[in-house]
Design an enzyme around this catalytic site. Structure first.
Site, mmCIF file in Angstrom:
data_model
loop_
_atom_site.group_PDB
_atom_site.id
_atom_site.type_symbol
_atom_site.label_atom_id
_atom_site.label_comp_id
_atom_site.label_asym_id
_atom_site.label_seq_id
_atom_site.Cartn_x
_atom_site.Cartn_y
_atom_site.Cartn_z
ATOM 1 N N LYS A 128 0.869 -1.186 0.000
ATOM 2 C CA LYS A 128 0.000 0.000 0.000
ATOM 3 C C LYS A 128 0.897 1.224 0.000
ATOM 4 O O LYS A 128 2.067 1.134 0.383
ATOM 5 C CB LYS A 128 -0.878 0.002 1.258
ATOM 6 N N ASP A 168 -6.991 4.547 -4.404
ATOM 7 C CA ASP A 168 -7.661 4.394 -3.102
ATOM 8 C C ASP A 168 -8.251 5.778 -2.817
ATOM 9 O O ASP A 168 -8.456 6.559 -3.765
ATOM 10 C CB ASP A 168 -6.652 3.946 -2.028
HETATM 11 P P1 NDP Z 1 -12.925 7.956 -2.478
HETATM 12 O O1 NDP Z 1 -11.888 8.976 -2.226
HETATM 13 O O2 NDP Z 1 -13.416 7.754 -3.842
HETATM 14 O O3 NDP Z 1 -14.189 8.216 -1.539
HETATM 15 C C1 NDP Z 1 -14.082 8.270 -0.150
HETATM 16 C C2 NDP Z 1 -15.432 8.720 0.405
HETATM 17 O O4 NDP Z 1 -15.393 8.632 1.830
HETATM 18 C C3 NDP Z 1 -15.771 10.172 0.071
HETATM 19 O O5 NDP Z 1 -17.153 10.327 -0.017
HETATM 20 C C4 NDP Z 1 -15.207 10.926 1.288
HETATM 21 O O6 NDP Z 1 -15.860 12.162 1.512
HETATM 22 C C5 NDP Z 1 -15.527 9.954 2.405
HETATM 23 N N1 NDP Z 1 -14.555 10.093 3.497
HETATM 24 C C6 NDP Z 1 -13.201 9.971 3.392
HETATM 25 N N2 NDP Z 1 -12.633 10.202 4.586
HETATM 26 C C7 NDP Z 1 -13.644 10.468 5.446
HETATM 27 C C8 NDP Z 1 -13.702 10.777 6.819
HETATM 28 N N3 NDP Z 1 -12.594 10.865 7.557
HETATM 29 N N4 NDP Z 1 -14.929 10.981 7.368
HETATM 30 C C9 NDP Z 1 -16.053 10.904 6.616
HETATM 31 N N5 NDP Z 1 -16.056 10.618 5.303
HETATM 32 C C10 NDP Z 1 -14.869 10.393 4.735
HETATM 33 O O7 NDP Z 1 -12.314 6.585 -1.878
HETATM 34 P P2 NDP Z 1 -12.765 5.095 -2.198
HETATM 35 O O8 NDP Z 1 -14.220 5.041 -2.400
HETATM 36 O O9 NDP Z 1 -11.852 4.572 -3.231
HETATM 37 O O10 NDP Z 1 -12.365 4.360 -0.833
HETATM 38 C C11 NDP Z 1 -13.253 4.283 0.276
HETATM 39 C C12 NDP Z 1 -12.800 3.188 1.214
HETATM 40 O O11 NDP Z 1 -12.778 1.931 0.494
HETATM 41 C C13 NDP Z 1 -11.396 3.339 1.794
HETATM 42 O O12 NDP Z 1 -11.367 2.800 3.094
HETATM 43 C C14 NDP Z 1 -10.546 2.482 0.870
HETATM 44 O O13 NDP Z 1 -9.348 2.045 1.491
HETATM 45 C C15 NDP Z 1 -11.498 1.321 0.632
HETATM 46 N N6 NDP Z 1 -11.214 0.535 -0.564
HETATM 47 C C16 NDP Z 1 -11.158 1.113 -1.800
HETATM 48 C C17 NDP Z 1 -10.913 0.350 -2.914
HETATM 49 C C18 NDP Z 1 -10.949 0.908 -4.298
HETATM 50 O O14 NDP Z 1 -10.873 0.128 -5.248
HETATM 51 N N7 NDP Z 1 -11.092 2.216 -4.471
HETATM 52 C C19 NDP Z 1 -10.611 -1.090 -2.788
HETATM 53 C C20 NDP Z 1 -10.801 -1.626 -1.461
HETATM 54 C C21 NDP Z 1 -11.051 -0.813 -0.389
HETATM 55 P P3 NDP Z 1 -15.378 13.494 0.710
HETATM 56 O O15 NDP Z 1 -15.969 13.366 -0.651
HETATM 57 O O16 NDP Z 1 -15.927 14.598 1.523
HETATM 58 O O17 NDP Z 1 -13.891 13.452 0.695
#
Ligand code: NDP
Length: 448
Positions: A128, A168
């Site tokens: 990562k 991510d």
């Molecule tokens: P994105 O950046 O696309 O989206 C993240 C979302 O979560 C946004 O809506 C963001 O809000 C919100 N968010 C982030 N941090 C916080 C916080 N501290 N409090 C509240 N809301 C928060 O990321 P992903 O969708 O890619 O990833 C989301 C999760 O899934 C992570 O844990 C990641 O590790 C996991 N994951 C992702 C994969 C992938 O293929 N993308 C694969 C496997 C796991 P805002 O828009 O306001 O920033």
């Protein structure tokens, strides 16, 4: 030595040595709690003290990322790549750009990734990376300059047979495009070096959808195994990023009613079901705040500065798809009061250990991220296969394969949990099954 004592002593060492790495310690604790029954049946791993090898990353790279903002100001961030374990194949895992990124978060994510990747049954090790850079509010030119500087250093350590990053939080196809461009400039065209690429650069169809779709496929297999389905189930999803959007889309396609979603500023409840096209337009296309949603959908309500798990409303399935530790004890209590029966993690470690205990005590079925959100990395591995063969599979081909992999992961977790007399405990099932392949591979390779 008794296995329990072995694990207790080793955990104490981890706590002492990495006292400041809270998330990392949490991930180790969850893992140690789950694998005791496996170690008892397989004492060779305790005799070899294999866990002591496993918990230290093979390599941890930390570097300076200098870049210039649009006003000409000199800026700097910290970059990371944790190459945790290559027993099963080249390091594979995403890059996160978020201001909270630090060594502890990088290590916990990379550690989880080892077992997630193992569960896919594909030949990929765990890694990562990322940076404490915040893409929010930055211009496109600033994002590009940052990505180029980040890659100038990272490129020394990655390659299609060594380490293959992906996206991510904060790293979507825009950032991947810039990262890939810079890699190409320095190393010539090697499409298999990064996954999650835009289609024009050798990306795979269905990679964007894969993690969100995969979570829902996992839940669907779980429900089917109990003679049930997603039809008319009420669902709440946290986040509105990549994972959340496609989880909402697939859940709706399979007949569920998705009542709400969130971003880091607040959450929306839409009694008629989330309008996912509108959500995509706001969050993916325009990169705006979620509060814009209620300006169009007036029947929906927006609550600012609260997390969606505080919402008091009845629903069946919770899909945390935002970030780590979003569900603590208080939120878990609220989920229980709301009548939730399944929690499946789209995000990595969104449920803390106290909350997890509470959910299990209340017989809520809990699907850990290392199993439920493995669809993203699985399709990344399919992207690598397509790149190696210079092929492009159709969306349907990839989607069918994704569903097949999620079914296999579900079956493996369920069977493993049963084998160790922990029926319906997917934490035990996922950790043991993920660990078993890695441990065997480490043993066969000797002390390296
Ligand atoms: P994105 O950046 O696309 O989206 C993240 C979302 O979560 C946004 O809506 C963001 O809000 C919100 N968010 C982030 N941090 C916080 C916080 N501290 N409090 C509240 N809301 C928060 O990321 P992903 O969708 O890619 O990833 C989301 C999760 O899934 C992570 O844990 C990641 O590790 C996991 N994951 C992702 C994969 C992938 O293929 N993308 C694969 C496997 C796991 P805002 O828009 O306001 O920033």
């Amino acid at each position: 030595m008794l296995t329990k004592d072995y694990l207790t002593n080793l955990f104490r060492d981890v706590e002492t040595k990495y006292a400041y790495q809270v998330e990392f310690i949490q991930a180790i604790e969850e893992f140690f709690n789950a694998i005791q029954p496996f170690l008892e049946k397989n004492p060779i791993y305790v005799e070899k003290d294999l866990l002591r090898q496993l918990i230290i990353p093979e390599r941890l790279i930390e570097f300076r990322v200098p870049w210039m903002d649009d006003s000409g100001k000199w800026c700097v961030n910290t970059g990371y790549r944790v190459q945790y374990n290559s027993a099963l194949g080249p390091y594979k895992g995403g890059l996160r750009f978020h201001p909270t990124v630090n060594q502890s978060i990088m290590k916990f994510l990379a550690f989880e990734q080892i077992f997630k990747n193992s569960l896919t049954d594909l030949g990929i090790g765990g890694g990562k990376g990322g940076s404490d850079f915040d893409p929010k509010g930055k211009s496109d030119a600033e994002i590009m300059r940052f990505c180029q500087s980040f890659m100038q250093e990272l490129q020394k350590y990655i390659g299609p047979s060594e380490d293959i990053p992906a996206g991510d939080i904060g790293v979507s196809s825009r950032e991947i495009g810039y990262l890939f461009g810079e890699y190409k400039r320095l190393n010539n065209y090697q499409s298999g070096t990064i996954t999650g690429k835009p289609l024009l650069l050798g990306g795979s169809l269905a990679r964007t959808e894969a993690t969100g779709y995969g979570v829902v496929y996992f839940v669907n297999h779980l429900l089917e195994s109990r003679g049930d389905s997603l039809k008319d189930k009420r669902v709440i999803v946290s986040g509105s990023g990549n994972v959340a959007i496609y989880a909402i889309k697939k859940a709706q396609e399979l007949g569920a009613m998705v009542l709400g979603c969130s971003d880091s500023s607040g959450y929306v409840i839409d009694p008629d079901g989330i309008d996912v096209d509108l959500l995509q337009d706001i969050k993916e296309v325009k990169r705006e705040r979620l509060s814009e949603y209620v300006k169009v959908r007036t029947q929906a309500s927006y609550t600012s500065e609260k997390f969606i798990w505080e919402e008091v409303t009845e629903y069946d399935i919770a899909l945390p798809c935002a970030t780590q530790n979003e569900i603590g004890e208080l939120e878990a209590k609220q989920l229980i009061d709301n009548g939730v029966s399944i929690v499946a993690e789209g995000a990595n470690m969104p449920v803390n250990l106290k909350a997890l205990e509470l959910l299990m005590e209340n017989n809520i079925i809990y699907c850990p991220g290392k199993a439920a959100n493995a669809g993203g990395v699985a399709v990344s591995a399919l992207e690598m296969a397509q790149n190696a063969g210079r092929l492009s599979w159709t969306f349907e081909q990839v989607d069918i394969e994704l569903n097949h992999i999620m079914k296999q992961i579900f079956d493996t977790c369920q069977t493993t949990a049963k084998t160790y007399s922990y029926e319906n405990d997917f934490v035990t099932g996922a950790n043991i099954a993920g660990f078993e392949r890695v441990a065997k591979a480490m043993l066969i390779q000797g002390l390296v």
